[in-house]
Scaffold this active site. Sequence first.
Site, PDB file in Angstrom:
ATOM      1  N   CYS A 154       0.833  -1.209   0.000  1.00  0.00           N
ATOM      2  CA  CYS A 154       0.000   0.000   0.000  1.00  0.00           C
ATOM      3  C   CYS A 154       0.861   1.249   0.000  1.00  0.00           C
ATOM      4  O   CYS A 154       1.418   1.633   1.039  1.00  0.00           O
ATOM      5  CB  CYS A 154      -0.933  -0.005   1.206  1.00  0.00           C
TER       6      CYS A 154
ATOM      7  N   CYS B 166      -0.449   4.072   2.236  1.00  0.00           N
ATOM      8  CA  CYS B 166      -0.215   3.829   3.659  1.00  0.00           C
ATOM      9  C   CYS B 166       1.241   4.087   4.053  1.00  0.00           C
ATOM     10  O   CYS B 166       1.510   4.669   5.110  1.00  0.00           O
ATOM     11  CB  CYS B 166      -0.560   2.384   4.020  1.00  0.00           C
ATOM     12  N   ASP B 167       2.176   3.642   3.224  1.00  0.00           N
ATOM     13  CA  ASP B 167       3.571   3.568   3.651  1.00  0.00           C
ATOM     14  C   ASP B 167       4.555   4.426   2.860  1.00  0.00           C
ATOM     15  O   ASP B 167       5.741   4.463   3.195  1.00  0.00           O
ATOM     16  CB  ASP B 167       4.039   2.106   3.590  1.00  0.00           C
TER      17      ASP B 167
END
Length: 318
Positions: free
Chosen positions: A133, A136-137
């Site tokens: 992701c 997300c990261d």
Amino acid sequence: MRQIIIIGSGPAGYTAAIYAARANLEPLLIASSVEAGGELMNTTEVENFPGFPDGVMGPDLMAKLQVQAEKFGTEVLYDDVTSLDLTGEIKTVQVGSGETYEAKTVIFATGSAYRKLGLSEEEHLSGHGLSWCATCDGFFFREKTIAVVGGGDSAVEEATFLTRFASRVYLIHRRDQLRASKIMQNRAFENDKIEFVWNSEVVAINGEDAVSGVTLRDTVTGETSELALDGLFVAIGNDPRTHLVHGQLDLTSEGTIAVEGRSSKTNLPGVFAAGDVVDPTYRQAVTAAASGTVAALDAEHFLAALEQAEHESLTLAN
């Protein structure tokens, strides 16, 4: 007889449970016996979930959601659903222990699973430089060298997004041309930070405690080579966990459960769906949680209407 059964223990399932429990519906939430907590259990620090300015570890976030759901009266069952019958007025749910539970409503929040490369290193390097992701990261890879595996729209979109943070982004694809749409391809080709690695597949992810690179195999010649990296993002697709409802609930062309407009209502009365299992686009913890809210409210309204109809029927009978 339960008022409501929630299947799934990710952000959508637990948020639905919080709302349903606060409405005194005493929900039963069935969490997996081995994968309770969903994909966030495999995530390290989560910095984009509202209310946690200093970030929160994925497992800690899920533990807090569970505590909150149980505080209001949710019963959590650690078992695996083996079969469902959602077609009648009374829904039946059978679990691995052999027990069968009945309810007037069911919320299906089983999420989706990222497709993996099938390499042994994926297990222990997940969250340590290996991610599925970018949203997300990506923030954790400022001025780093990273790679994205894949050739479709998702992979190209993730690679383009990651150029906001990384100094260099390799896009590794097993063929000599992308499968992504032309507009997505053009954006990637015009981005100076993206370098394409054609006709290559990842056969090993290197690093003891964190990703340090990958071993590539040329799909034409069979030759192997090493590519040094600080991080690796796998973007080869994801699969909604819908196998339990095939033949009962309508699905979309993307394979997610079809719902009515912005609601959580499926094609069967009293059956609702929430989270990544209905969302082929955003797939974020916060959007899943919001979707769980919608499902709980829809289920509450359904049960209220059902109770009202039963009351009116009894009144007429008398």
